[in-house]
Design a protein around this motif. Sequence first.
Motif, short mmCIF file in Angstrom:
data_model
loop_
_atom_site.label_atom_id
_atom_site.label_comp_id
_atom_site.label_asym_id
_atom_site.label_seq_id
_atom_site.Cartn_x
_atom_site.Cartn_y
_atom_site.Cartn_z
N GLN A 87 0.82 -1.20 0.00
CA GLN A 87 0.00 0.00 0.00
C GLN A 87 0.86 1.26 0.00
OE1 GLN A 87 -3.09 0.12 2.95
NE2 GLN A 87 -3.43 2.30 2.72
N GLU A 88 1.84 1.32 0.87
CA GLU A 88 2.69 2.50 0.95
C GLU A 88 3.45 2.72 -0.36
OE1 GLU A 88 2.57 0.05 3.05
OE2 GLU A 88 2.14 0.82 5.06
N ALA A 89 3.98 1.63 -0.93
CA ALA A 89 4.73 1.75 -2.17
C ALA A 89 3.83 2.15 -3.33
CB ALA A 89 5.44 0.43 -2.48
N ALA A 90 2.61 1.61 -3.36
CA ALA A 90 1.67 1.94 -4.45
C ALA A 90 1.29 3.41 -4.41
CB ALA A 90 0.43 1.05 -4.35
N LEU A 91 0.93 3.90 -3.25
CA LEU A 91 0.50 5.28 -3.15
C LEU A 91 1.64 6.25 -3.45
CD1 LEU A 91 -1.83 5.11 0.00
CD2 LEU A 91 -2.38 4.80 -2.42
N ALA A 92 2.87 5.87 -3.10
CA ALA A 92 4.02 6.73 -3.39
C ALA A 92 4.27 6.85 -4.88
CB ALA A 92 5.25 6.19 -2.68
N SER A 93 3.89 5.83 -5.65
CA SER A 93 4.11 5.83 -7.10
C SER A 93 2.84 6.16 -7.87
CB SER A 93 4.66 4.47 -7.55
OG SER A 93 5.93 4.21 -7.00
N GLY A 94 1.77 6.54 -7.19
CA GLY A 94 0.54 6.90 -7.86
C GLY A 94 -0.19 5.73 -8.48
N VAL A 95 -0.07 4.55 -7.88
CA VAL A 95 -0.69 3.34 -8.43
C VAL A 95 -2.02 3.09 -7.73
CG1 VAL A 95 -0.44 0.83 -8.65
CG2 VAL A 95 1.53 2.33 -8.99
N PRO A 96 -3.12 2.92 -8.46
CA PRO A 96 -4.40 2.54 -7.84
C PRO A 96 -4.23 1.24 -7.06
CG PRO A 96 -4.75 3.21 -10.12
CD PRO A 96 -3.26 3.12 -9.93
N PHE A 97 -4.75 1.23 -5.81
CA PHE A 97 -4.44 0.12 -4.90
C PHE A 97 -5.70 -0.40 -4.21
CE2 PHE A 97 -3.59 -1.35 -0.58
CZ PHE A 97 -2.64 -2.35 -0.80
N ALA A 98 -5.75 -1.73 -4.06
CA ALA A 98 -6.79 -2.38 -3.26
C ALA A 98 -6.15 -3.55 -2.53
CB ALA A 98 -7.95 -2.86 -4.13
N ALA A 99 -6.72 -3.91 -1.38
CA ALA A 99 -6.19 -5.01 -0.58
C ALA A 99 -7.28 -6.00 -0.27
CB ALA A 99 -5.57 -4.48 0.72
N GLY A 100 -6.96 -7.27 -0.35
CA GLY A 100 -7.93 -8.31 -0.06
C GLY A 100 -8.22 -8.42 1.42
N ASP A 101 -9.46 -8.72 1.75
CA ASP A 101 -9.86 -8.92 3.15
C ASP A 101 -9.92 -10.40 3.53
OD1 ASP A 101 -10.51 -6.11 3.94
OD2 ASP A 101 -11.95 -6.29 2.31
N ALA A 102 -10.09 -11.28 2.55
CA ALA A 102 -10.20 -12.71 2.84
C ALA A 102 -9.91 -13.52 1.60
CB ALA A 102 -11.59 -13.05 3.37
N VAL A 103 -9.19 -14.63 1.79
CA VAL A 103 -9.05 -15.64 0.73
C VAL A 103 -10.15 -16.65 0.97
CG1 VAL A 103 -7.55 -17.36 -0.30
CG2 VAL A 103 -6.56 -15.26 0.65
N ILE A 104 -11.10 -16.72 0.08
CA ILE A 104 -12.34 -17.46 0.37
C ILE A 104 -12.15 -18.97 0.37
CG2 ILE A 104 -13.77 -15.59 -0.51
CD1 ILE A 104 -14.21 -17.27 -3.04
N ASP A 105 -11.12 -19.48 -0.32
CA ASP A 105 -10.94 -20.94 -0.39
C ASP A 105 -9.60 -21.37 0.18
OD1 ASP A 105 -9.47 -19.80 -2.41
OD2 ASP A 105 -10.33 -21.00 -4.03
N ALA A 106 -9.10 -20.65 1.16
CA ALA A 106 -7.85 -21.06 1.81
C ALA A 106 -8.02 -22.39 2.52
CB ALA A 106 -7.39 -19.98 2.79
N GLU A 107 -9.22 -22.66 3.00
CA GLU A 107 -9.55 -23.94 3.62
C GLU A 107 -10.53 -24.68 2.71
OE1 GLU A 107 -11.08 -23.29 7.50
OE2 GLU A 107 -9.54 -21.82 8.02
N GLY A 108 -10.38 -26.01 2.64
CA GLY A 108 -11.23 -26.80 1.75
C GLY A 108 -12.65 -26.90 2.26
N GLY A 109 -13.57 -27.21 1.34
CA GLY A 109 -14.95 -27.45 1.71
C GLY A 109 -15.86 -26.28 1.39
N ARG A 110 -17.07 -26.62 0.96
CA ARG A 110 -18.04 -25.59 0.58
C ARG A 110 -18.45 -24.74 1.78
NH1 ARG A 110 -23.67 -25.04 0.15
NH2 ARG A 110 -24.32 -23.77 -1.64
N GLY A 111 -18.57 -25.37 2.94
CA GLY A 111 -18.95 -24.64 4.14
C GLY A 111 -17.94 -23.58 4.51
N ALA A 112 -16.64 -23.90 4.38
CA ALA A 112 -15.60 -22.93 4.70
C ALA A 112 -15.63 -21.76 3.72
CB ALA A 112 -14.24 -23.62 4.68
N ILE A 113 -15.90 -22.05 2.46
CA ILE A 113 -15.98 -20.97 1.47
C ILE A 113 -17.15 -20.05 1.79
CG2 ILE A 113 -16.39 -20.46 -0.97
CD1 ILE A 113 -14.95 -23.06 -1.65
#
Length: 388
Positions: A304-330
């Motif tokens: 984030q800091e490096a992107a903003l310093a270079s004028g790069v549009p930036f977004a950050a993920g809040d969750a990896v939805i399938d880091a754990e297996g199974g439909r319920g975890a997703i």
Amino acid sequence: MEPVGNGIDQPLGQEKARTHPLRRRLLPPGRLALLVLSLAVFGGSGAIALRERPFRDPPPPALSEPQVAGAVEAHTPREPAENKPASGAPGAAIIRVDPQAPPPGGNVVIVRDPSALGQNPRLAHLPDPALVEQSDVGPLPVRDAAGRRPFDVYARGWSGARGARIALLIGGLGISQTGTQEAISKLPSEITLAFAPLGNSLARWMRTARQEGHEVMLQVPMEPFGTPSGSTGKHMLRVAAAEEENLQKLRWMLARITNYTGIVNYTGARFTADRQAMDVLMGELGRRGLGYLDDGTSARSVAQEAALASGVPFAAGDAVIDAEGGRGAILERLDELERIARVRGFAVGTGSALTLTVDTVAAWAQEVTKRGIELVPVSAVAFDPERN
């Protein structure tokens, strides 16, 4: 002789006039004139009431001869729908404006060059020649002479509403042909798709994804902590590599496809924690007009800091939805994204183009909008230093 009683009320010396039977039926002249006048008034009122526009509504002013620069601009989040007049509104004017200028007030139809704002959806699978730099490694994304960025031109439009929003990115496209086809066909077009630079038939799949309305990003493998895995090692960006070596690797990957808005890291916990290495990366992205999505897997990332310093549009993920297996975890991770979006206004999730993930997300997407949440592309939630 007449009977005495027949003329008892008649004045003396005046003989009663005899009237022709037909004349008894005609109205007196005074009443006849009044009737004619009433009919005239009633007829005039009816004519006024039945006109398309009453007399009290003045005719619209004549339009001055317009200077048309292109087609009427479609709605984008930077220009809310309430600024656009209804079709056929009286007194509308057509004017030519600067694409970056704020919309004027009043009843106007703003005519802008579509290429200055975004790509025509029907041509979304074709690269904009002005945004392509031909190089030894292939076509590289670049700003054009007017400063337009691939991040803007290739971004997917959205409503611009201020409600809760979720941006979801599914990556790994191009690795499996079947998985890539299923992700493109099953996922709603609001889902952003990310292609792996070492995948197969990338140009064809990119065109298909864009024709289906998806926003596209490119995954760039970066050095993690520990031993790099698999075939990504050859082109992986490394902290210990020379600056020019990393730039050559990066440019080779950037040239694998076109029509994408930016990149997202693939692994990279070690690389994204090094400010010097990230400054080199972000400097190149800023010059080329690309955005950056941090997948959110590393708490030590300085992206984030490096992107903003270079004028790069930036977004950050809040969750990896399938880091754990199974439909319920997703589904639990998707519920988490909904909670974040309701509190903060938006949330960002990432996942892989696995069959289970794609099927679960496709079913969830049909229900989440009914709960008052809008699915948007990643570009819609990115913080853009050039516009904020």
